[in-house]
Scaffold this motif. Structure first.
Motif, PDB file in Angstrom:
ATOM      1  N   GLY A   1     -16.133  44.919  49.445  1.00  0.00           N
ATOM      2  CA  GLY A   1     -15.578  43.651  49.895  1.00  0.00           C
ATOM      3  C   GLY A   1     -14.746  43.018  48.806  1.00  0.00           C
ATOM      4  N   HIS A   2     -14.070  41.953  49.173  1.00  0.00           N
ATOM      5  CA  HIS A   2     -13.183  41.245  48.249  1.00  0.00           C
ATOM      6  C   HIS A   2     -13.641  39.793  48.133  1.00  0.00           C
ATOM      7  CE1 HIS A   2      -9.454  40.529  46.075  1.00  0.00           C
ATOM      8  NE2 HIS A   2      -9.386  39.382  46.722  1.00  0.00           N
ATOM      9  N   VAL A   3     -13.683  39.298  46.894  1.00  0.00           N
ATOM     10  CA  VAL A   3     -14.086  37.914  46.629  1.00  0.00           C
ATOM     11  C   VAL A   3     -12.904  37.180  46.018  1.00  0.00           C
ATOM     12  CG1 VAL A   3     -15.704  36.423  45.405  1.00  0.00           C
ATOM     13  CG2 VAL A   3     -16.441  38.688  46.165  1.00  0.00           C
ATOM     14  N   ASP A   4     -12.555  36.043  46.581  1.00  0.00           N
ATOM     15  CA  ASP A   4     -11.519  35.181  46.000  1.00  0.00           C
ATOM     16  C   ASP A   4     -12.197  34.106  45.161  1.00  0.00           C
ATOM     17  OD1 ASP A   4      -9.188  36.346  47.143  1.00  0.00           O
ATOM     18  OD2 ASP A   4      -9.753  35.458  49.055  1.00  0.00           O
ATOM     19  N   VAL A   5     -11.796  34.014  43.899  1.00  0.00           N
ATOM     20  CA  VAL A   5     -12.320  32.999  42.991  1.00  0.00           C
ATOM     21  C   VAL A   5     -11.156  32.432  42.193  1.00  0.00           C
ATOM     22  CG1 VAL A   5     -14.672  33.900  42.784  1.00  0.00           C
ATOM     23  CG2 VAL A   5     -12.888  34.774  41.295  1.00  0.00           C
TER      24      VAL A   5
END
Length: 179
Positions: A134-138
Motif C-alpha cells: 500500500g501507499h501512505v501519504d505523509v
C-alpha cells in the motif's frame, strides 16, 4: 525587449530555479526493513513474516507479508504514522534494540501529526498467508515514524462484509519504521 532576449532570460530563470530547488527537494528513495512482532506484547518475532517500506518524495510504499492466519479470517493492514515524531513523548525500546519515538498516548497529542490509514484488507485463503502492499501519504516521508499493523478480525461474517474489513480492530502483528 526582443523576443530572443525574453526567451533567453526565461531559460536562465528556469535553469536557476531547477539548480536552486532540486538538491533540497529531490531525495533518493530509501528502502528499510523491519522485523514483525506479535502483539500485544511486541514479542516474539513472527518467523514467517517480513515488512519493508520505501520512503520517497512521493510518499511511502509499504509491503508486509505474513502467515499463520486462520482460514477465512478477515485480515487488514493499517499504517499508524506520526508526521512529527520529534513531538512524541511515549516511545520506548523495541526488541531489536531500536527505540521508537512514538507510542500509545502520542495519538492524543495534536502536534505529533498522528494519522491512521487502512492499506488493505481481504479474507485469508487456505494457505493462511497475508500479503499486502500500500501507499501512505505523509507530510515528510523521510522524517515520519510508521507503525504497520496487521489486524485479524476473526472468521469472515458475510453479514458484516465489507464493513468487517473496513474498520480498525485490535492488531495481532506489528512492524516499526523509525526515521
Amino acid at each position: 525587449m526582443t523576443m530572443k532576449r525574453l526567451v533567453g532570460s526565461a531559460a536562465v530563470a528556469v535553469a536557476l530555479v531547477l539548480v536552486v530547488s532540486s538538491p533540497a527537494e529531490a531525495r533518493r528513495a530509501v528502502h528499510e526493513s523491519s522485523p514483525v512482532w506479535e502483539l500485544p506484547g511486541v514479542a516474539p518475532e513472527v518467523a514467517d513474516a517480513s515488512a519493508s517500506i520505501t520512503r520517497s518524495n512521493g510518499g511511502v510504499t509499504v509491503r508486509l507479508d505474513s502467515s499463520g492466519f486462520g482460514l477465512h479470517h478477515a485480515v487488514t493492514l493499517w499504517s499508524i504514522s506520526f508526521d512529527h515524531p520529534e513531538n512524541c513523548d511515549h516511545g520506548g525500546p523495541l526488541p531489536d534494540g531500536r527505540v521508537a519515538l512514538c507510542g500509545p498516548g502520542d495519538d492524543a497529542a495534536t502536534d505529533t501529526g498522528f494519522r491512521v490509514q487502512q492499506l488493505g484488507g481481504h479474507v485469508i485463503g487456505a494457505n493462511g498467508n497475508a500479503n499486502y502492499a500500500g501507499h501512505v501519504d505523509v507530510d515528510d516521508p523521510f522524517g515520519a515514524e510508521f507503525h504497520i499493523v496487521i489486524a485479524d478480525h476473526g472468521p469472515k461474517d458475510p453479514a458484516q462484509l465489507p464493513g468487517q474489513i473496513m474498520s480498525p480492530a485490535p492488531g495481532s502483528q506489528i512492524a516499526f519504521f523509525i526515521p
